[in-house]
Design a protein around this motif. Structure first.
Motif, PDB file in Angstrom:
ATOM      1  N   ALA A  17       8.727  79.314 100.116  1.00  0.00           N
ATOM      2  CA  ALA A  17       8.455  78.935  98.728  1.00  0.00           C
ATOM      3  C   ALA A  17       7.019  78.452  98.557  1.00  0.00           C
ATOM      4  O   ALA A  17       6.339  78.823  97.590  1.00  0.00           O
ATOM      5  CB  ALA A  17       9.432  77.850  98.283  1.00  0.00           C
ATOM      6  N   HIS A  18       6.567  77.593  99.502  1.00  0.00           N
ATOM      7  CA  HIS A  18       5.254  76.944  99.376  1.00  0.00           C
ATOM      8  C   HIS A  18       4.469  77.122 100.663  1.00  0.00           C
ATOM      9  O   HIS A  18       5.075  77.294 101.731  1.00  0.00           O
ATOM     10  CB  HIS A  18       5.432  75.437  99.132  1.00  0.00           C
ATOM     11  CG  HIS A  18       6.397  75.099  98.055  1.00  0.00           C
ATOM     12  ND1 HIS A  18       7.664  74.626  98.309  1.00  0.00           N
ATOM     13  CD2 HIS A  18       6.286  75.191  96.710  1.00  0.00           C
ATOM     14  CE1 HIS A  18       8.312  74.426  97.162  1.00  0.00           C
ATOM     15  NE2 HIS A  18       7.501  74.775  96.166  1.00  0.00           N
ATOM     16  N   PRO A  19       3.150  76.991 100.597  1.00  0.00           N
ATOM     17  CA  PRO A  19       2.385  76.874 101.836  1.00  0.00           C
ATOM     18  C   PRO A  19       2.944  75.706 102.650  1.00  0.00           C
ATOM     19  O   PRO A  19       3.145  74.622 102.090  1.00  0.00           O
ATOM     20  CB  PRO A  19       0.947  76.573 101.351  1.00  0.00           C
ATOM     21  CG  PRO A  19       0.907  77.092  99.943  1.00  0.00           C
ATOM     22  CD  PRO A  19       2.287  76.885  99.397  1.00  0.00           C
ATOM     23  N   ASP A  20       3.225  75.908 103.871  1.00  0.00           N
ATOM     24  CA  ASP A  20       3.751  74.985 104.911  1.00  0.00           C
ATOM     25  C   ASP A  20       5.255  75.104 105.154  1.00  0.00           C
ATOM     26  O   ASP A  20       5.740  74.676 106.197  1.00  0.00           O
ATOM     27  CB  ASP A  20       3.313  73.516 104.747  1.00  0.00           C
ATOM     28  CG  ASP A  20       4.206  72.650 103.826  1.00  0.00           C
ATOM     29  OD1 ASP A  20       5.228  73.128 103.316  1.00  0.00           O
ATOM     30  OD2 ASP A  20       3.842  71.481 103.637  1.00  0.00           O
ATOM     31  N   ASP A  21       6.033  75.671 104.213  1.00  0.00           N
ATOM     32  CA  ASP A  21       7.489  75.788 104.431  1.00  0.00           C
ATOM     33  C   ASP A  21       7.812  76.653 105.646  1.00  0.00           C
ATOM     34  O   ASP A  21       8.709  76.336 106.439  1.00  0.00           O
ATOM     35  CB  ASP A  21       8.184  76.411 103.213  1.00  0.00           C
ATOM     36  CG  ASP A  21       8.242  75.480 102.019  1.00  0.00           C
ATOM     37  OD1 ASP A  21       8.217  74.260 102.217  1.00  0.00           O
ATOM     38  OD2 ASP A  21       8.309  75.998 100.883  1.00  0.00           O
ATOM     39  N   ILE A  22       7.108  77.764 105.770  1.00  0.00           N
ATOM     40  CA  ILE A  22       7.389  78.680 106.885  1.00  0.00           C
ATOM     41  C   ILE A  22       7.079  77.988 108.214  1.00  0.00           C
ATOM     42  O   ILE A  22       7.835  78.122 109.182  1.00  0.00           O
ATOM     43  CB  ILE A  22       6.566  79.974 106.728  1.00  0.00           C
ATOM     44  CG1 ILE A  22       7.089  80.786 105.529  1.00  0.00           C
ATOM     45  CG2 ILE A  22       6.607  80.811 108.005  1.00  0.00           C
ATOM     46  CD1 ILE A  22       6.204  81.950 105.132  1.00  0.00           C
ATOM     47  N   ASP A 128      12.710  75.346  94.344  1.00  0.00           N
ATOM     48  CA  ASP A 128      11.951  76.508  94.827  1.00  0.00           C
ATOM     49  C   ASP A 128      12.478  77.002  96.174  1.00  0.00           C
ATOM     50  O   ASP A 128      12.439  78.202  96.468  1.00  0.00           O
ATOM     51  CB  ASP A 128      10.465  76.166  94.992  1.00  0.00           C
ATOM     52  CG  ASP A 128       9.735  76.006  93.672  1.00  0.00           C
ATOM     53  OD1 ASP A 128      10.296  76.366  92.614  1.00  0.00           O
ATOM     54  OD2 ASP A 128       8.587  75.517  93.701  1.00  0.00           O
ATOM     55  N   HIS A 129      12.946  76.074  97.016  1.00  0.00           N
ATOM     56  CA  HIS A 129      13.450  76.487  98.334  1.00  0.00           C
ATOM     57  C   HIS A 129      14.724  77.319  98.165  1.00  0.00           C
ATOM     58  O   HIS A 129      14.923  78.326  98.843  1.00  0.00           O
ATOM     59  CB  HIS A 129      13.721  75.270  99.213  1.00  0.00           C
ATOM     60  CG  HIS A 129      12.486  74.504  99.578  1.00  0.00           C
ATOM     61  ND1 HIS A 129      12.506  73.331 100.284  1.00  0.00           N
ATOM     62  CD2 HIS A 129      11.174  74.750  99.304  1.00  0.00           C
ATOM     63  CE1 HIS A 129      11.265  72.898 100.455  1.00  0.00           C
ATOM     64  NE2 HIS A 129      10.442  73.736  99.852  1.00  0.00           N
ATOM     65  N   HIS A 130      15.583  76.885  97.262  1.00  0.00           N
ATOM     66  CA  HIS A 130      16.803  77.657  96.973  1.00  0.00           C
ATOM     67  C   HIS A 130      16.438  79.047  96.431  1.00  0.00           C
ATOM     68  O   HIS A 130      16.943  80.073  96.909  1.00  0.00           O
ATOM     69  CB  HIS A 130      17.663  76.902  95.962  1.00  0.00           C
ATOM     70  CG  HIS A 130      18.731  77.736  95.355  1.00  0.00           C
ATOM     71  ND1 HIS A 130      19.872  78.111  96.038  1.00  0.00           N
ATOM     72  CD2 HIS A 130      18.826  78.304  94.129  1.00  0.00           C
ATOM     73  CE1 HIS A 130      20.617  78.864  95.261  1.00  0.00           C
ATOM     74  NE2 HIS A 130      20.027  78.985  94.101  1.00  0.00           N
TER      75      HIS A 130
HETATM   76 ZN   LIG Z   1       8.455  73.754 100.123  1.00  0.00          ZN
END
Ligand SMILES: [Zn+2]
Length: 240
Positions: A17-22, A128-130
């Protein structure tokens, strides 16, 4: 029953979803695969423009900074490319339009393995993660069948496996012994997120060490599931 280690894929697509989630979810696994020769692409759904506690922040500057940080983190992991879909942070959905965007990335990158958020994880806080988890699923369904988005002019593609990180149910682990330091370094490349997601603020040296120790401990705990020194855990779906 927990499976351990998929064969090294030829191509991998990780969707966050966002930079850093991965990086939080699967960076050590991606570093391992990239080191073994896999072509790894990252797809970041939102612009990350709400990722600060500073109410006076210039969010356009933050978006640009987070893209740079994401590229730097990708370089630490040895990834081949980063795609930014650019949806507004906090307002992601899994609309037909967004599904089409993810479908196009899957068709262009032709991954054997897709890695993404677990869309069914219970009590998940950030919407956003969902939605990013749903987009990975919906994108795969669209990418594999020729009558979805034919206007893209891209060849359909069916990945073999979807791995969901931060899983509600663990049925697969990847051995990441020797790669957790790369995960830590990739996360620390997201300098703008030190305060808000990594607890690194007024005592940076000490807090950075504590953050790294926490990640090492988490990897050891996941490794215990399968007699490994360090692991990342996933829900695994092969029936795509
Ligand atoms: Zn995130």
């Amino acid at each position: 029953m927990i499976s351990v280690d998929l064969p090294t894929p030829t191509r991998v697509l990780a969707i966050g979803a966002h930079p850093d989630d991965i990086e939080f979810g699967c960076a050590a696994t991606l570093a391992k695969w990239a080191t073994a020769g896999a072509v790894v692409t990252l797809c970041i759904c939102t612009d990350g423009g709400k990722g600060t506690w500073d109410a006076a922040a210039d969010t356009a500057a933050l978006v640009a900074r987070r893209q740079e940080e994401q590229r730097a983190a990708g370089a630490v992991l040895g990834v081949s490319g980063v795609e930014f879909l650019g949806y507004v942070d906090g307002e992601l959905d899994h609309s037909v339009e967004a599904r089409g965007a993810v479908c196009a990335v899957i068709r262009r990158t032709q991954p054997d393995i897709v890695v993404g958020h677990d869309p069914w994880q219970a009590y998940r806080v950030h919407p956003d993660h969902h939605h990013a988890g749903m987009l990975a699923l919906d994108g795969i369904v669209a990418a594999r069948d020729p009558h979805f988005f034919p206007e893209q002019g891209l060849k359909p593609h069916r990945p073999a496996t979807l791995l969901c990180f931060e899983p509600g149910r663990v049925d697969h682990v990847e051995n990441v012994d020797g790669f957790v330091d790369r995960k830590i370094d990739a996360l620390l490349a997201h300098r703008s997120q030190w305060q808000s997601t990594m607890g690194i603020d007024d005592a940076p040296d000490e807090q950075r060490r504590a953050f790294a120790a926490g990640l090492q401990a988490e990897a050891r705990a996941q490794g215990l599931r399968a007699g490994l020194r360090a692991a990342e855990a996933f829900a695994r779906i092969d029936d795509l």
